[in-house]
Design a protein around this motif. Structure first.
Motif, PDB file in Angstrom:
ATOM      1  N   VAL A  97       1.848  14.123  -0.786  1.00 56.05           N
ATOM      2  CA  VAL A  97       2.823  13.354  -1.568  1.00 56.05           C
ATOM      3  C   VAL A  97       4.175  14.055  -1.579  1.00 56.05           C
ATOM      4  CG1 VAL A  97       3.378  12.473  -3.867  1.00 56.05           C
ATOM      5  CG2 VAL A  97       1.038  12.285  -2.988  1.00 56.05           C
ATOM      6  N   HIS A 102       1.409   9.600   2.028  1.00 54.36           N
ATOM      7  CA  HIS A 102       0.594   8.869   1.071  1.00 54.36           C
ATOM      8  C   HIS A 102      -0.893   9.122   1.299  1.00 54.36           C
ATOM      9  CE1 HIS A 102       4.345   6.507   1.685  1.00 54.36           C
ATOM     10  NE2 HIS A 102       4.341   6.503   0.358  1.00 54.36           N
ATOM     11  N   TYR A 104      -4.822   7.502   0.641  1.00 56.11           N
ATOM     12  CA  TYR A 104      -5.571   6.276   0.391  1.00 56.11           C
ATOM     13  C   TYR A 104      -7.058   6.630   0.317  1.00 56.11           C
ATOM     14  CZ  TYR A 104      -1.236   4.480   2.461  1.00 56.11           C
ATOM     15  OH  TYR A 104       0.090   4.249   2.766  1.00 56.11           O
ATOM     16  N   LYS A 127      -2.128   6.152  -3.333  1.00 60.70           N
ATOM     17  CA  LYS A 127      -1.310   4.938  -3.310  1.00 60.70           C
ATOM     18  C   LYS A 127      -2.179   3.690  -3.446  1.00 60.70           C
ATOM     19  CE  LYS A 127       2.239   2.606  -0.491  1.00 60.70           C
ATOM     20  NZ  LYS A 127       3.338   2.728  -1.465  1.00 60.70           N
ATOM     21  N   ASP A 128      -3.390   3.737  -2.863  1.00 60.43           N
ATOM     22  CA  ASP A 128      -4.265   2.560  -2.898  1.00 60.43           C
ATOM     23  C   ASP A 128      -5.690   3.022  -2.597  1.00 60.43           C
ATOM     24  OD1 ASP A 128      -5.123  -0.068  -3.069  1.00 60.43           O
ATOM     25  OD2 ASP A 128      -3.543  -0.845  -1.747  1.00 60.43           O
ATOM     26  N   TYR A 152       0.560  -2.103   4.293  1.00 63.37           N
ATOM     27  CA  TYR A 152       1.716  -1.224   4.120  1.00 63.37           C
ATOM     28  C   TYR A 152       2.510  -1.035   5.410  1.00 63.37           C
ATOM     29  CZ  TYR A 152      -0.376  -0.305  -0.401  1.00 63.37           C
ATOM     30  OH  TYR A 152      -0.887  -0.457  -1.662  1.00 63.37           O
TER      31      TYR A 152
END
Length: 209
Positions: A97, A102, A104, A127-128, A152
């Motif tokens: 980060v 990111h 996931y 993020k997800d 994304y």
């Protein structure tokens, strides 16, 4: 080298295998079947939980692996409070980060994976997530990975899947991304060609772009 990190949960982010093996042995013991702990762990690592159920049911004349899995789930859930992240996980997630990348989550486990991450203040680094509730085909099918790549608008060349089993690396390659195999005890002997093989999560820091 990589900016987008897709993480398996069990055996990669969290050391869940002790609890999983204990629960597995418990439900078979309830059927008066004694299993060897190290053999069960090895088979889970080298195949999958589902395949491990099928193997031991076949070996012991049990006709319904699905029923055994249903008995296993509540036993394993009670042990989740004793499960913890591997050493180095927080530092790597944070570094991803900090460098503008990111993280996931990509797991066959249900929402409990997110709850466990939150319990160690790690969920904020993601993020997800794709968990069991989203009903994607299981790895090595790349559908779950592809869904986030498309959502994304990611370049697969900047993406990497981190996992502890062959199916994680196969899923990565099927999604046209790289794979990092976390194999702390050198149990993965099947032909698999991850871009990187590591023994500790902290090794990943050198590949964060």
């Amino acid at each position: 080298m990589y900016r987008e990190f897709f993480w398996d949960f069990d055996g990669t982010l969290f050391d869940t295998y002790p609890g999983m093996v204990k629960a597995f042995i418990t439900v078979f013991k309830d059927e008066n079947i004694d299993l060897d702990e190290s053999a069960v762990y090895k088979r889970m690592r080298q195949t999958s939980l589902g395949q491990t159920f099928k193997y031991y049911c076949d070996q012991n004349g049990l006709q319904d692996p699905k029923k055994m899995r249903e008995l296993y789930n509540p036993v394993e859930e009670k042990l989740e409070e004793n499960m913890h992240p591997f050493v180095g996980v927080k530092d790597v997630l944070e570094r991803v980060v900090d460098e503008g990348g990111h993280n996931y989550l990509m797991t066959h486990r249900n929402q409990s994976s997110l709850e466990m991450l939150d319990g160690f203040d790690l969920k904020k680094y993601f993020k997800d997530a794709v968990t069991a509730e989203k009903s994607f085909p299981r790895k090595p099918n790349p559908a779950s990975l592809n869904s986030l790549v498309e959502k994304y608008e990611l370049n697969p060349e900047n993406c990497v899947m981190v996992g502890d089993r062959v199916l994680d690396i196969e899923a990565a390659h099927n999604a046209k991304m790289s794979g990092i195999l976390f194999d702390p005890d050198d149990l993965i002997v099947e032909p698999v060609e991850p871009e990187h093989r590591i023994h500790q999560i902290s090794d990943i820091i050198k590949w964060i772009d």
